[in-house]
Write an enzyme that holds these catalytic residues in place. Structure first.
Site, PDB file in Angstrom:
ATOM      1  N   HIS A   1      41.902 -14.293  25.586  1.00 14.42           N
ATOM      2  CA  HIS A   1      40.674 -13.498  25.520  1.00 14.42           C
ATOM      3  C   HIS A   1      40.985 -12.009  25.682  1.00 14.42           C
ATOM      4  CE1 HIS A   1      36.281 -12.786  26.363  1.00 14.42           C
ATOM      5  NE2 HIS A   1      36.823 -11.697  26.913  1.00 14.42           N
ATOM      6  N   GLU A   2      41.726 -11.667  26.727  1.00 14.09           N
ATOM      7  CA  GLU A   2      42.009 -10.258  27.004  1.00 14.09           C
ATOM      8  C   GLU A   2      42.894  -9.635  25.932  1.00 14.09           C
ATOM      9  OE1 GLU A   2      40.351  -8.718  29.310  1.00 14.09           O
ATOM     10  OE2 GLU A   2      39.458 -10.596  29.963  1.00 14.09           O
TER      11      GLU A   2
ATOM     12  N   HIS B   1      41.346  -8.109  22.846  1.00 10.00           N
ATOM     13  CA  HIS B   1      40.769  -6.769  23.005  1.00 10.00           C
ATOM     14  C   HIS B   1      41.794  -5.679  22.708  1.00 10.00           C
ATOM     15  CE1 HIS B   1      36.921  -7.970  24.555  1.00 10.00           C
ATOM     16  NE2 HIS B   1      37.375  -8.444  25.702  1.00 10.00           N
TER      17      HIS B   1
ATOM     18  N   ASP C   1      32.931  -7.841  23.143  1.00  6.78           N
ATOM     19  CA  ASP C   1      32.366  -8.937  23.932  1.00  6.78           C
ATOM     20  C   ASP C   1      30.895  -9.095  23.568  1.00  6.78           C
ATOM     21  OD1 ASP C   1      34.553  -9.867  25.409  1.00  6.78           O
ATOM     22  OD2 ASP C   1      34.327  -8.291  26.904  1.00  6.78           O
TER      23      ASP C   1
END
Length: 354
Positions: free
Chosen positions: A305-306, A309, A320
């Site tokens: 997820h991170e 970004h 998000d």
């Protein structure tokens, strides 16, 4: 005043002003009104008013009332969105503290002020458009369980900025001098756990890249069967897998402690794309290292997820727009492609046999 259609389209394609893990919460079209006004060269005041006939308790995370350097508004100049240099926070909706909420009686208002030059470079000066729209999660009474989300949109605020004065505003995120894969100050125990998390994420990303190349489950998670889009998704996963392959080399720096003051109770991790930084909060270490079934987050899930970004890993970085399977699959195709949690959910599904 509603935004012009061109500005709304621009924001939809490039950014989401405020985003939350709504997890299929009931949506309400009214109840909170937000007005923006200028109170200085780059300072903005947001006034939020309860327009309903009952008390409303809303979540402060990722709103105008968030004390961290999160995105509070979107900023545009000459038809282009101004890059955001702050942080994206990933929080645990199941463990929200009471302090994370603000309560308004019917007709009551609350205001927050912030400096938009702290998280965006406005040194060019001139005319800027400032605006925000999205969903604000709410809870019933004094509870901390999210029960709904209220849709809102602000006025479009025009600001004429003195670039020289804007350049003097101190950034909310300090510059990172050293560049290393995992911060050497990370204690051995945490470093070992994080290294294992990177290995889990590498496996997730590798399997997801292969699945995307084959077109598996793309329509479910990304609402597309287009071959070029599938290739783009696969390339992002390949880049993440490569980044996870070493704990001493790479384009990002991973911290085990809250170096940039983005953590608080309920926040799992955050990313600062402008500096290629990822930070784990205490809640990260409370997650299970590995989940073998379902779509719940584990250490590797959060890393994927991170890393979506991080523009240094693959550009453009994700936003998000939503969290959780039920809400993510309700996004538009364009939002699915640019939403971080869609990638984590997809990677978990194809890896765990979901």
């Amino acid at each position: 005043m509603h935004f012009t259609s061109s500005l709304l389209a621009l924001v939809a394609l490039t950014t989401q002003a405020l985003a939350f893990p709504l997890n299929d919460l009931p949506k309400r079209d009214s109840g909170l009104a937000v007005k923006l006004s200028s109170i200085g060269n780059t300072r903005v005041k947001a006034v939020i008013t309860n327009t309903a006939d009952h008390e409303i308790s809303f979540l402060k995370f990722n709103t105008f009332f968030d004390s961290s350097a999160t995105r509070k508004v979107s900023i545009a100049k000459d038809g282009s969105v101004v890059p955001f240099n702050g942080l994206y926070r990933y929080y645990n909706a199941a463990k929200l503290p009471k302090e994370a909420f603000k309560t308004l009686a019917p007709g009551a208002s609350a205001e927050a002020t912030f400096d938009i030059a702290e998280t965006s470079d406005l040194s060019a000066g001139g005319s800027f458009s400032v605006f925000s729209d999205g969903m604000i999660p709410v809870a019933d009474g004094s509870g901390t369980t999210l029960t709904g989300a209220i849709k809102y949109s602000t006025n479009e605020l025009k600001m004429n900025v003195d670039g020289a004065l804007a350049a003097k505003v101190q950034s909310a995120i300090p510059k990172l001098e050293k560049r290393t894969r995992i911060d050497p100050d990370c204690p051995g125990e945490y470093r070992n756990v994080l290294t294992q998390g990177l290995q889990t994420a590498a496996g997730y990303a590798s399997r997801a890249a292969e699945a995307a190349t084959n077109g598996d489950q793309l329509e479910e998670f990304f609402k597309t069967t287009d071959q070029q889009t599938a290739q783009n998704i696969a390339q992002r996963f390949q880049a993440i897998a490569q980044e996870c392959g070493s704990d001493s080399q790479g384009s990002t720096t991973y911290f085990c402690d809250d170096r940039f003051n983005g953590c608080e109770q309920g926040v799992i991790a955050y990313t600062i794309p402008a500096q290629s930084v990822v930070v784990n909060c205490p809640a990260y270490w409370e997650l299970p290292p590995v989940v073998n079934q379902g779509l719940d987050p584990d250490h590797g899930y959060v890393v994927v997820h991170e890393f979506t970004h991080a523009t240094s890993i693959f550009s453009p970085g994700t936003q998000d727009h939503a969290y959780g399977y039920e809400n993510c699959i309700r996004l538009s195709p364009e939002q699915c492609i640019s939403n971080a949690d869609n990638y984590s959910l997809y990677a978990a599904s194809v890896s765990r046999g979901g």
